[in-house]
Design a protein around this motif. Structure first.
Motif, PDB file in Angstrom:
ATOM      1  N   GLY A 136     -50.648  37.334  33.037  1.00 57.03           N
ATOM      2  CA  GLY A 136     -51.603  37.258  31.940  1.00 57.03           C
ATOM      3  C   GLY A 136     -51.152  36.289  30.869  1.00 57.03           C
ATOM      4  O   GLY A 136     -49.962  36.007  30.720  1.00 57.03           O
ATOM      5  N   ARG A 137     -52.116  35.765  30.142  1.00 59.42           N
ATOM      6  CA  ARG A 137     -51.840  34.876  29.017  1.00 59.42           C
ATOM      7  C   ARG A 137     -52.637  35.379  27.803  1.00 59.42           C
ATOM      8  O   ARG A 137     -53.868  35.496  27.879  1.00 59.42           O
ATOM      9  CB  ARG A 137     -52.248  33.432  29.339  1.00 59.42           C
ATOM     10  CG  ARG A 137     -51.525  32.830  30.546  1.00 59.42           C
ATOM     11  CD  ARG A 137     -50.061  32.561  30.241  1.00 59.42           C
ATOM     12  NE  ARG A 137     -49.343  31.990  31.366  1.00 59.42           N
ATOM     13  CZ  ARG A 137     -48.599  32.672  32.220  1.00 59.42           C
ATOM     14  NH1 ARG A 137     -48.491  33.998  32.101  1.00 59.42           N
ATOM     15  NH2 ARG A 137     -47.952  32.075  33.203  1.00 59.42           N
ATOM     16  N   ILE A 138     -51.932  35.691  26.727  1.00 62.02           N
ATOM     17  CA  ILE A 138     -52.571  36.154  25.496  1.00 62.02           C
ATOM     18  C   ILE A 138     -52.297  35.125  24.406  1.00 62.02           C
ATOM     19  O   ILE A 138     -51.146  34.717  24.200  1.00 62.02           O
ATOM     20  CB  ILE A 138     -52.031  37.538  25.060  1.00 62.02           C
ATOM     21  CG1 ILE A 138     -52.229  38.572  26.158  1.00 62.02           C
ATOM     22  CG2 ILE A 138     -52.713  37.988  23.763  1.00 62.02           C
ATOM     23  CD1 ILE A 138     -51.513  39.893  25.911  1.00 62.02           C
ATOM     24  N   ILE A 139     -53.349  34.717  23.716  1.00 64.75           N
ATOM     25  CA  ILE A 139     -53.207  33.753  22.615  1.00 64.75           C
ATOM     26  C   ILE A 139     -53.798  34.365  21.357  1.00 64.75           C
ATOM     27  O   ILE A 139     -54.965  34.766  21.341  1.00 64.75           O
ATOM     28  CB  ILE A 139     -53.922  32.427  22.940  1.00 64.75           C
ATOM     29  CG1 ILE A 139     -53.396  31.828  24.249  1.00 64.75           C
ATOM     30  CG2 ILE A 139     -53.751  31.439  21.789  1.00 64.75           C
ATOM     31  CD1 ILE A 139     -54.225  30.666  24.766  1.00 64.75           C
ATOM     32  N   ILE A 183     -47.389  35.860  25.619  1.00 66.02           N
ATOM     33  CA  ILE A 183     -48.202  35.931  24.399  1.00 66.02           C
ATOM     34  C   ILE A 183     -47.648  34.931  23.399  1.00 66.02           C
ATOM     35  O   ILE A 183     -46.434  34.833  23.210  1.00 66.02           O
ATOM     36  CB  ILE A 183     -48.218  37.368  23.813  1.00 66.02           C
ATOM     37  CG1 ILE A 183     -49.099  37.431  22.563  1.00 66.02           C
ATOM     38  CG2 ILE A 183     -46.821  37.869  23.512  1.00 66.02           C
ATOM     39  CD1 ILE A 183     -49.373  38.862  22.078  1.00 66.02           C
ATOM     40  N   ASN A 184     -48.529  34.154  22.798  1.00 64.34           N
ATOM     41  CA  ASN A 184     -48.131  33.165  21.799  1.00 64.34           C
ATOM     42  C   ASN A 184     -49.151  33.125  20.673  1.00 64.34           C
ATOM     43  O   ASN A 184     -50.312  33.516  20.848  1.00 64.34           O
ATOM     44  CB  ASN A 184     -48.001  31.777  22.436  1.00 64.34           C
ATOM     45  CG  ASN A 184     -46.830  31.687  23.398  1.00 64.34           C
ATOM     46  OD1 ASN A 184     -45.672  31.607  22.986  1.00 64.34           O
ATOM     47  ND2 ASN A 184     -47.119  31.706  24.698  1.00 64.34           N
ATOM     48  N   ALA A 185     -48.703  32.645  19.513  1.00 65.84           N
ATOM     49  CA  ALA A 185     -49.588  32.438  18.371  1.00 65.84           C
ATOM     50  C   ALA A 185     -49.805  30.944  18.199  1.00 65.84           C
ATOM     51  O   ALA A 185     -48.917  30.135  18.495  1.00 65.84           O
ATOM     52  CB  ALA A 185     -48.976  33.035  17.108  1.00 65.84           C
ATOM     53  N   ILE A 217     -50.367  27.743  30.880  1.00 68.95           N
ATOM     54  CA  ILE A 217     -48.936  27.486  31.084  1.00 68.95           C
ATOM     55  C   ILE A 217     -48.428  28.243  32.311  1.00 68.95           C
ATOM     56  O   ILE A 217     -48.912  29.317  32.648  1.00 68.95           O
ATOM     57  CB  ILE A 217     -48.098  27.875  29.844  1.00 68.95           C
ATOM     58  CG1 ILE A 217     -48.432  29.309  29.391  1.00 68.95           C
ATOM     59  CG2 ILE A 217     -48.282  26.879  28.716  1.00 68.95           C
ATOM     60  CD1 ILE A 217     -47.552  29.847  28.272  1.00 68.95           C
ATOM     61  N   GLY A 218     -47.432  27.655  32.962  1.00 67.83           N
ATOM     62  CA  GLY A 218     -46.831  28.283  34.132  1.00 67.83           C
ATOM     63  C   GLY A 218     -45.797  29.313  33.736  1.00 67.83           C
ATOM     64  O   GLY A 218     -45.565  29.566  32.543  1.00 67.83           O
TER      65      GLY A 218
END
Length: 235
Positions: A136-139, A183-185, A217-218
């Motif tokens: 998963g990718r959380i932004i 997870i990134n901001a 992103i990988g």
């Protein structure tokens, strides 16, 4: 219902940066769900994008309301059975430049309810989709106003605090998650939207591009970072 296409959910997706995020992700071949409070506005946006053969749908979700979030999560589970990308874009800027100690406390409460607790509750309600598949990718759409250095300057106190705490949430969740979940901001900059106003130098389209690289992103990509224009910035 399982499918091969990756599924993305964008809160506040019916206008501004959110709308551009929906459009750009859908054009890259993602199945995109936009969320908003107003079903009619969401429907109009989805119909418009479908005319361009984009795979988009909507779910009504008020991030200020836990029951609304829980219902949206049930709907996503029933209709898609998965979620690969979550972009927390919904937010408010209610400050009128009063001192934090002089403003009506309801302004701070409303700002925190939407910008912080709303994001927290959305993540809490949707992250199990990612944990189930190990990906998963959380932004979290934040702001440079949430940086610690900004706390040394007066003005916009409710908004600044909400984004400061949102950044802290990003770091904490990054420390907790496992598998290939990240997870990134991100700070989109001063963007020409209803919130940013017409004199802002960055278009919503440019802002969306500066955010979306984090969606693809990988496994070697960043986790728990704060970015602007693809570069890491200080908390």
């Amino acid at each position: 219902m399982l499918q091969d296409k990756q599924v993305a959910l964008i809160t506040g997706g019916n206008r501004g940066i959110g709308y551009e995020l929906v459009k750009q992700l859908a054009s890259k071949g993602f199945k995109v769900i936009l969320s908003g409070r107003d079903s009619e506005k969401c429907y109009e946006v989805v119909q418009k994008l479908k005319e361009s053969n984009m795979d988009v749908s909507f779910v009504v979700m008020n991030v200020d309301n836990q029951e609304s979030i829980s219902q949206a999560a049930l709907t996503v589970n029933e209709q898609y059975g998965r979620l690969d990308i979550l972009i927390n874009n919904a937010g408010v800027y209610l400050d009128k430049n009063e001192k934090l100690t002089a403003m009506d406390p309801s302004i701070l409460e409303k700002t925190m309810t939407t910008n912080f607790f709303g994001t927290y509750n959305v993540i809490r309600s949707f992250i199990h989709f990612m944990e189930k598949q190990g990906y998963g990718r959380i932004i979290n759409v934040s702001s440079e106003y949430g940086a610690m250095s900004e706390m040394s300057y007066p003005g916009g106190g409710a908004y600044k605090l909400s984004k400061f705490v949102l950044n802290g949430l990003t770091r904490l969740i990054a420390a907790e998650i496992t598998d290939d979940i990240k997870i990134n901001a991100v700070d989109p900059g001063w963007v020409s939207t209803d919130m940013g106003g017409p004199s802002a130098p960055i278009t919503a389209e440019q802002a969306a591009r500066s955010i979306l690289w984090l969606a693809t992103i990988g496994p070697e990509g960043p986790n728990g970072g704060f970015f602007r224009d693809g570069k890491q910035i200080r908390w």
